[in-house]
Scaffold this motif. Structure first.
Motif, short mmCIF file in Angstrom:
data_model
loop_
_atom_site.label_atom_id
_atom_site.label_comp_id
_atom_site.label_asym_id
_atom_site.label_seq_id
_atom_site.Cartn_x
_atom_site.Cartn_y
_atom_site.Cartn_z
N TRP A 59 33.41 37.82 45.37
CA TRP A 59 33.84 38.87 44.71
C TRP A 59 34.58 40.05 45.55
O TRP A 59 36.02 40.16 44.61
CB TRP A 59 32.54 39.59 44.81
CG TRP A 59 31.90 40.61 44.05
CD1 TRP A 59 32.99 41.71 43.24
CD2 TRP A 59 30.54 41.48 44.05
NE1 TRP A 59 32.13 41.69 42.65
CE2 TRP A 59 30.73 42.09 43.00
CE3 TRP A 59 29.41 41.59 45.12
CZ2 TRP A 59 29.50 43.32 42.95
CZ3 TRP A 59 28.77 42.84 44.68
CH2 TRP A 59 28.84 43.88 43.32
N GLN A 93 35.39 37.92 41.59
CA GLN A 93 33.93 36.49 41.22
C GLN A 93 32.43 37.60 41.33
O GLN A 93 32.21 36.79 42.32
CB GLN A 93 33.74 35.51 41.68
CG GLN A 93 35.28 34.48 41.42
CD GLN A 93 35.72 33.04 41.56
OE1 GLN A 93 34.34 32.97 42.30
NE2 GLN A 93 36.58 32.81 41.75
N PRO A 96 31.63 35.35 35.75
CA PRO A 96 32.21 34.24 35.98
C PRO A 96 31.34 34.77 37.79
O PRO A 96 30.99 35.11 38.19
CB PRO A 96 33.82 34.59 37.04
CG PRO A 96 33.33 36.24 36.42
CD PRO A 96 32.76 36.60 35.36
N GLN A 97 31.53 33.11 38.49
CA GLN A 97 30.69 32.89 39.50
C GLN A 97 31.14 32.71 40.29
O GLN A 97 31.93 32.34 40.77
CB GLN A 97 29.51 31.88 38.78
CG GLN A 97 28.21 31.67 38.71
CD GLN A 97 27.68 32.77 39.69
OE1 GLN A 97 26.79 32.62 40.60
NE2 GLN A 97 27.58 34.56 39.21
N PRO A 98 30.31 32.94 41.71
CA PRO A 98 30.86 32.79 43.08
C PRO A 98 30.59 31.57 43.57
O PRO A 98 29.58 31.29 43.51
CB PRO A 98 30.75 33.55 44.24
CG PRO A 98 29.27 34.14 43.61
CD PRO A 98 29.63 34.21 41.98
#
Length: 320
Positions: A118, A123, A310-312
């Motif tokens: 993040w 993300q 958006p995803q980590p």
């Protein structure tokens, strides 16, 4: 379509990997209590294991030595952070804390990866990941049992958090290595680098390297120092890594990583049976929250990311 027998074999191998990895703290404790330094115990574990795993690693690289050469730098960093740092910090934490508590602190590294992705890569985590992270941090509060009578040693807690940083590095680095590099080659190379660096630092006096060649107390019995060393190198490293590799290839990295969460449960059980260590009720509650929080983060990874959210991607290592 995957055949049920293959899935059952994969599950069995993943559980074997979790059980054998869970023995490392118990084996290390007997050496450390006998006078070994944590660094020497790590060298014994990964050094012997690297030599044994080097054979299947070399076989996996036949005709592909160029893949190894272009990944030397990545393997080096992986060995320094993911192997040497994580294991030295964990074994030092075991000097001051119950094995299960030390492992729970180390597992917070998965939450650290979320924060890293993040803050550094922008993300933003989704709600389920945030919920999992909050649950894990709440679990940390209970594991530390700050209001209880038997407070944990602050030095041990710091070592445990250092292990969490090492584990986070393990996940991030393992997920960025060339996909053409065989998992077993990465494991052998990383362990060899970790052992070599620790030996070098010990030789120049930067790290304590204490070894006691005599009897140690293991499972309440006096035995040779070779027993825990063999256990650390063969059971908690060679068998654990190779079973993990085989299980991951059958189940896939994501499913096998969920099974790997059982390592915490097995570590607590083994430490109780062998060392007589059992966390308090409050600490067990905290441990359950940490495992649940980590599981929520894992579940969120299985969801398809939205373009606007958006995803980590918590890197899945090739090995547990």
């Amino acid at each position: 379509m995957r055949q049920p027998p293959a899935a059952g074999l994969g599950l069995g191998l993943a559980l074997l990997s979790a059980v054998t990895f869970a023995t490392s703290g118990t084996f290390a404790r007997s050496l450390i209590d006998a006078g070994w330094s944590a660094e020497a115990a790590v060298i014994a574990r990964v050094g012997v294991a690297a030599l044994i795993v080097a054979v299947p690693a070399a076989l996996s690289l036949r005709g592909r030595w160029g893949v190894l050469r272009r990944n030397l730098a990545a393997i080096g960093v992986f060995g320094l952070l993911g192997v040497a740092t994580a294991q030295v910090c964990f074994f030092n934490a075991v000097r001051y804390l119950p094995v299960g508590v030390a492992l729970l602190l180390e597992y917070l590294g998965i939450v650290l990866v979320v924060g890293w992705m993040w803050l550094v890569h922008g993300q933003r985590p989704r709600r389920l990941t945030v919920a999992g992270s909050v649950a894990a941090l709440a679990g940390l509060f209970f594991v530390l049992d700050l209001t209880g009578a038997g407070r944990l040693d602050a030095v041990g807690v710091l070592w445990g958090l250092g292990a969490a940083i090492g584990l986070a590095g393990y996940f991030v680095l393992a997920g960025r290595v060339d996909e053409e590099l065989p998992s077993v080659a990465m494991a052998s190379g990383g362990m060899a680098v970790g052992a070599a660096v620790l030996l070098l630092l010990g030789a120049v006096g930067a790290l304590p390297l204490r070894v006691v060649f005599g009897e140690v107390t293991f499972a309440g019995q006096r035995t040779s120092w070779l027993v825990p060393v063999v256990g650390l190198s063969l059971i908690a490293a060679v068998v654990a890594y190779l079973a993990g590799i085989a299980g991951t290839r059958i189940l896939g990295a994501r499913l096998s990583s969920f099974v790997g969460l059982t390592e915490v449960m097995f570590a607590v059980l083994i430490a109780w049976l062998v060392l007589g260590e059992l966390p308090t009720v409050v600490q067990l509650l905290g441990g359950a929250l940490i495992v649940a929080g980590v599981a929520l983060v894992r579940v969120d990874e299985l969801r398809a990311p939205r373009a606007d959210d958006p995803q980590p991607q918590v890197a899945e290592p090739a090995l547990p």
